[in-house]
Design a protein around this motif. Structure first.
Motif, short mmCIF file in Angstrom:
data_model
loop_
_atom_site.label_atom_id
_atom_site.label_comp_id
_atom_site.label_asym_id
_atom_site.label_seq_id
_atom_site.Cartn_x
_atom_site.Cartn_y
_atom_site.Cartn_z
N ARG A 1 0.86 -1.18 0.00
CA ARG A 1 0.00 0.00 0.00
C ARG A 1 0.90 1.23 0.00
N SER A 2 0.74 2.04 -1.04
CA SER A 2 1.59 3.22 -1.19
C SER A 2 1.19 4.34 -0.25
N TRP A 3 2.13 5.23 -0.02
CA TRP A 3 1.84 6.48 0.66
C TRP A 3 1.64 7.55 -0.41
N THR A 4 0.74 8.49 -0.13
CA THR A 4 0.61 9.65 -1.03
C THR A 4 0.22 10.90 -0.24
N THR A 5 0.63 12.04 -0.81
CA THR A 5 0.21 13.32 -0.24
C THR A 5 -1.06 13.83 -0.94
N ARG A 6 -1.54 13.06 -1.93
CA ARG A 6 -2.77 13.49 -2.64
C ARG A 6 -3.99 13.27 -1.73
N PRO A 7 -4.94 14.21 -1.76
CA PRO A 7 -6.17 13.97 -0.98
C PRO A 7 -6.96 12.79 -1.55
N ARG A 8 -7.72 12.16 -0.71
CA ARG A 8 -8.53 11.02 -1.15
C ARG A 8 -9.65 11.50 -2.08
N ARG A 9 -9.88 10.73 -3.17
CA ARG A 9 -11.03 11.05 -4.03
C ARG A 9 -12.30 10.55 -3.35
N ASP A 10 -13.43 11.19 -3.66
CA ASP A 10 -14.69 10.82 -3.00
C ASP A 10 -15.00 9.33 -3.15
N ALA A 11 -14.77 8.81 -4.36
CA ALA A 11 -15.18 7.43 -4.63
C ALA A 11 -14.14 6.40 -4.15
N GLU A 12 -13.07 6.89 -3.55
CA GLU A 12 -11.96 6.00 -3.23
C GLU A 12 -12.08 5.44 -1.81
N PRO A 13 -11.81 4.14 -1.61
CA PRO A 13 -11.86 3.63 -0.23
C PRO A 13 -10.75 4.25 0.61
N PRO A 14 -10.98 4.37 1.93
CA PRO A 14 -9.98 5.04 2.79
C PRO A 14 -8.63 4.33 2.81
N ASP A 15 -8.62 3.02 2.48
CA ASP A 15 -7.33 2.32 2.52
C ASP A 15 -6.69 2.17 1.13
N ALA A 16 -7.18 2.96 0.14
CA ALA A 16 -6.57 2.89 -1.19
C ALA A 16 -5.09 3.26 -1.12
N TYR A 17 -4.78 4.20 -0.27
CA TYR A 17 -3.40 4.62 0.00
C TYR A 17 -3.30 4.88 1.49
N ALA A 18 -2.08 5.04 2.00
CA ALA A 18 -1.91 5.74 3.27
C ALA A 18 -1.88 7.22 2.89
N PHE A 19 -2.94 7.94 3.21
CA PHE A 19 -3.04 9.37 2.86
C PHE A 19 -2.34 10.16 3.97
N VAL A 20 -1.23 10.81 3.61
CA VAL A 20 -0.42 11.46 4.64
C VAL A 20 -0.14 12.92 4.26
#
Ligand code: 5GP
Length: 191
Positions: free
Chosen positions: A40-59
């Motif tokens: 599971r990648s890390w990203t600084t991008r905000p989560r998209r509405d349709a995206e599950p919360p665990d799609a990335y580690a949103f940091v």
């Protein structure tokens, strides 16, 4: 190799431009083979509405940058205005690692792990690629920017790939990656 030593785990990198269909291929692949572990990648991008919360580690940017300073990414890259990175993998014993990342990341993984298997996923057409990005909610500007980047991304990917797949038939695409993984597993157990 001594009998007690387990074979080295394989890294499978699935890369390709946005909208190529990497995600659906990777999900189906993981579903079929429980010896594969998806990073599971890390990203600084905000989560998209349709995206599950665990799609990335949103940091936050700060969290991402401090992990870079600690040397705890296998690879990381800037993609447009955001950062994306693969944490040093912590796959369970006996599992092979799957990374769904961009081609800049694939280049870095190949450098640190020359035995990594690289699969380039191509969309059936630019129209279909556009449609997929629009469908998942990317705005028109973003879609246009990503399409404009796709030729260059594909060229880099072609130079790296062990397998190039056109994602027009999901089952066939997954069969082809499974075959490639089996060949590499057989190869590494014969070392
Ligand atoms: P998106 O914002 O559409 O989720 O991802 C943008 C691009 O970043 C995609 O090509 C995606 O595969 C890639 N990406 C996702 N995670 C990583 C990562 O950990 N490292 C790199 N280099 N690229 C990533």
């Amino acid at each position: 190799m001594p009998e007690t030593e387990s074979p080295r785990s394989l890294t499978v990198v699935v890369c390709g431009a946005g909208g190529a269909g990497k995600g659906s291929i990777v999900s189906a692949l993981i579903e079929r083979d429980d010896r594969l572990w998806l990073s599971r990648s890390w990203t600084t991008r905000p989560r998209r509405d349709a995206e599950p919360p665990d799609a990335y580690a949103f940091v936050s940017r700060g969290e991402f940058e401090s992990r870079i300073e600690q040397g705890r990414f296998l690879e990381w890259a800037r993609f447009f205005e955001h950062l994306y990175g693969t944490p040093l993998p912590e796959a369970p014993d006996g599992c092979d690692v799957v990374l769904e990342i961009d081609v800049q990341g694939a280049l870095q993984v190949r450098e640190v792990d020359p035995g990594a298997v690289v699969v380039l996923v191509l969309p059936p057409s630019r129209d279909e690629q556009r449609r997929r990005m629009q469908h998942r909610g990317d705005d028109d500007d973003h879609v246009a920017k990503r399409l404009a980047k796709s030729d260059a991304e594909e060229e880099i990917g072609r130079g790296l790939a062990d397998l190039i797949l056109v994602n027009d038939d999901l089952d066939r695409a997954v069969d082809e990656i499974e075959d490639l993984i089996s060949q590499h597993r057989r190869g590494s157990s014969n070392l």
